[in-house]
Scaffold this motif. Structure first.
Motif, short mmCIF file in Angstrom:
data_model
loop_
_atom_site.label_atom_id
_atom_site.label_comp_id
_atom_site.label_asym_id
_atom_site.label_seq_id
_atom_site.Cartn_x
_atom_site.Cartn_y
_atom_site.Cartn_z
N ILE A 30 43.80 39.87 43.72
CA ILE A 30 42.82 38.54 43.62
C ILE A 30 42.03 38.99 42.30
O ILE A 30 41.15 39.76 42.56
N ARG A 31 42.12 37.97 41.47
CA ARG A 31 41.24 38.24 40.15
C ARG A 31 39.95 37.99 40.52
O ARG A 31 39.62 36.89 41.39
N LEU A 32 38.96 38.80 40.20
CA LEU A 32 37.46 38.36 40.16
C LEU A 32 37.30 37.10 39.35
O LEU A 32 37.71 36.85 38.45
N GLY A 33 36.31 36.20 40.07
CA GLY A 33 36.07 35.07 39.36
C GLY A 33 35.13 35.22 38.23
O GLY A 33 34.46 36.23 37.68
N ALA A 34 35.38 34.35 37.18
CA ALA A 34 34.55 34.17 35.95
C ALA A 34 33.99 32.62 35.98
O ALA A 34 34.60 31.74 35.32
N THR A 35 32.89 32.41 36.66
CA THR A 35 32.48 31.01 36.84
C THR A 35 31.27 30.46 35.93
O THR A 35 30.45 31.47 35.50
N THR A 36 31.64 29.57 35.25
CA THR A 36 30.63 28.94 34.05
C THR A 36 30.47 27.40 34.52
O THR A 36 31.65 26.76 34.87
N GLY B 8 38.90 43.21 36.70
CA GLY B 8 38.74 43.68 38.13
C GLY B 8 39.53 42.72 39.19
O GLY B 8 39.46 41.50 38.92
N TYR B 9 40.10 43.32 40.16
CA TYR B 9 40.68 42.67 40.89
C TYR B 9 40.53 43.25 42.54
O TYR B 9 40.01 44.22 42.53
N GLN B 10 40.74 42.38 43.50
CA GLN B 10 40.53 42.87 44.88
C GLN B 10 42.21 43.09 45.32
O GLN B 10 42.98 42.29 44.87
N LEU B 11 42.56 44.33 45.61
CA LEU B 11 43.81 44.47 46.15
C LEU B 11 43.94 44.31 47.87
O LEU B 11 43.12 44.86 48.51
N VAL B 12 44.87 43.66 47.93
CA VAL B 12 44.78 43.24 49.59
C VAL B 12 46.25 43.44 50.05
O VAL B 12 47.05 43.26 49.23
N VAL B 13 46.34 44.06 51.54
CA VAL B 13 47.73 44.20 52.15
C VAL B 13 47.77 43.11 53.29
O VAL B 13 46.84 43.11 53.97
#
Length: 92
Positions: free
Chosen positions: A23-29, A70-75
């Motif tokens: 899950i890609r970390l956000g880039a909010t604007t 950066g990402y979150q890795l989830v199972v």
């Protein structure tokens, strides 16, 4: 290049069919997230390990599917319950 993930949980036992996602970390604007990604990885194998599984995952062949960052890795287990996210960094 395949990599391994050690995961444990009551439903991550031999015979289970876990899935792995980034899950890609956000880039909010301005209220818009221009960099959302949820990338399912191919699971090429599992093996018993302690109280869980060692999962071999294969990242996408096309690097544009999961660009560096950066990402979150989830199972995700057989009942679609995700693990807590583990922060990982993909380099180019």
């Amino acid at each position: 290049m395949p990599f391994t993930v050690a995961a444990s949980g009551s439903r991550l036992v031999p015979g289970a069919s876990p899935r792995v996602a980034l899950i890609r970390l956000g880039a909010t604007t301005h209220g818009n997230d221009m960099d959302q990604r949820y990338v399912w990885l191919t699971v090429s194998g599992t093996a018993p390990s302690g109280d869980g599984l060692t999962i071999t995952a294969v990242p996408p062949a096309n690097p544009a599917a999961a660009p560096p960052g950066g990402y979150q890795l989830v199972v995700v287990d057989d009942l679609d319950s995700p693990s807590p996210g583990q922060m990982v960094r993909i380099t180019g």
